[in-house]
Design a protein around this motif. Structure first.
Motif, PDB file in Angstrom:
ATOM      1  N   PHE A  28      41.830  27.966  45.634  1.00  0.00           N
ATOM      2  CA  PHE A  28      41.052  29.048  45.029  1.00  0.00           C
ATOM      3  C   PHE A  28      41.619  30.410  45.424  1.00  0.00           C
ATOM      4  O   PHE A  28      41.664  31.329  44.607  1.00  0.00           O
ATOM      5  N   SER A  29      42.068  30.551  46.654  1.00  0.00           N
ATOM      6  CA  SER A  29      42.656  31.813  47.098  1.00  0.00           C
ATOM      7  C   SER A  29      43.882  32.170  46.275  1.00  0.00           C
ATOM      8  O   SER A  29      44.047  33.316  45.851  1.00  0.00           O
ATOM      9  N   ILE A  30      44.727  31.193  46.036  1.00  0.00           N
ATOM     10  CA  ILE A  30      45.932  31.429  45.240  1.00  0.00           C
ATOM     11  C   ILE A  30      45.570  31.769  43.803  1.00  0.00           C
ATOM     12  O   ILE A  30      46.109  32.712  43.213  1.00  0.00           O
ATOM     13  N   VAL A  31      44.619  31.021  43.228  1.00  0.00           N
ATOM     14  CA  VAL A  31      44.209  31.265  41.838  1.00  0.00           C
ATOM     15  C   VAL A  31      43.607  32.661  41.700  1.00  0.00           C
ATOM     16  O   VAL A  31      43.950  33.406  40.774  1.00  0.00           O
ATOM     17  N   PHE A  32      42.732  33.055  42.615  1.00  0.00           N
ATOM     18  CA  PHE A  32      42.126  34.386  42.550  1.00  0.00           C
ATOM     19  C   PHE A  32      43.183  35.477  42.718  1.00  0.00           C
ATOM     20  O   PHE A  32      43.137  36.503  42.036  1.00  0.00           O
ATOM     21  N   ALA A  33      44.151  35.276  43.605  1.00  0.00           N
ATOM     22  CA  ALA A  33      45.195  36.278  43.829  1.00  0.00           C
ATOM     23  C   ALA A  33      46.075  36.450  42.592  1.00  0.00           C
ATOM     24  O   ALA A  33      46.353  37.576  42.170  1.00  0.00           O
ATOM     25  N   VAL A  34      46.481  35.344  41.994  1.00  0.00           N
ATOM     26  CA  VAL A  34      47.320  35.419  40.790  1.00  0.00           C
ATOM     27  C   VAL A  34      46.531  36.041  39.639  1.00  0.00           C
ATOM     28  O   VAL A  34      47.047  36.898  38.912  1.00  0.00           O
TER      29      VAL A  34
END
Length: 125
Positions: A28-34
């Motif tokens: 989720f952290s990666i998805v939100f950052a992208v």
């Protein structure tokens, strides 16, 4: 108890045991950052306070509203005050660091002005 037991789902990678909830948190952290980086190109005003405003909104949307409704966290009033402070500050710093990296990488790759820094009179589109 919530709808899942965070200690029940464990997977192993490189000889280390990991919890699926931890893996989901990273994903989720990666998805939100992208998503943030992509959205900034179209809506540069979301970089308010160098991304800190989005971090605060994500904290409220996820940790204050969504997770308690889904039963994935205890009710908010049962958590200690420092948990709320930790999540609030953590999300603000997380998005601030995303914004710093985004600006640096964008500048190195494109050599163009950042859309968040542009106004109609100073940047041509």
């Amino acid at each position: 108890m919530g709808i899942t037991d965070p200690y029940a789902a464990i997977y192993e990678f490189a000889g280390h045991a990991f919890n699926y909830v931890h893996f989901t948190h990273i994903l989720f952290s990666i998805v939100f950052a992208v998503a943030y980086c992509v959205l900034v190109e179209k809506f540069p005003k979301i970089t308010l306070w160098q991304g800190v405003a989005v971090g605060i909104l994500v904290n409220i949307a996820v940790h204050v509203i969504t997770l308690p409704i889904l039963g994935l966290t205890p009710p908010l009033w049962t958590l200690p005050w420092y948990e709320h402070v930790f999540e609030f500050v953590g999300h603000a710093l997380w998005f601030w660091s995303i914004e710093l990296m985004r600006r640096d990488l964008r500048n190195r790759i494109t050599h163009e002005p950042d859309p968040a820094d542009c106004c109609d009179s100073c940047c041509s589109k």
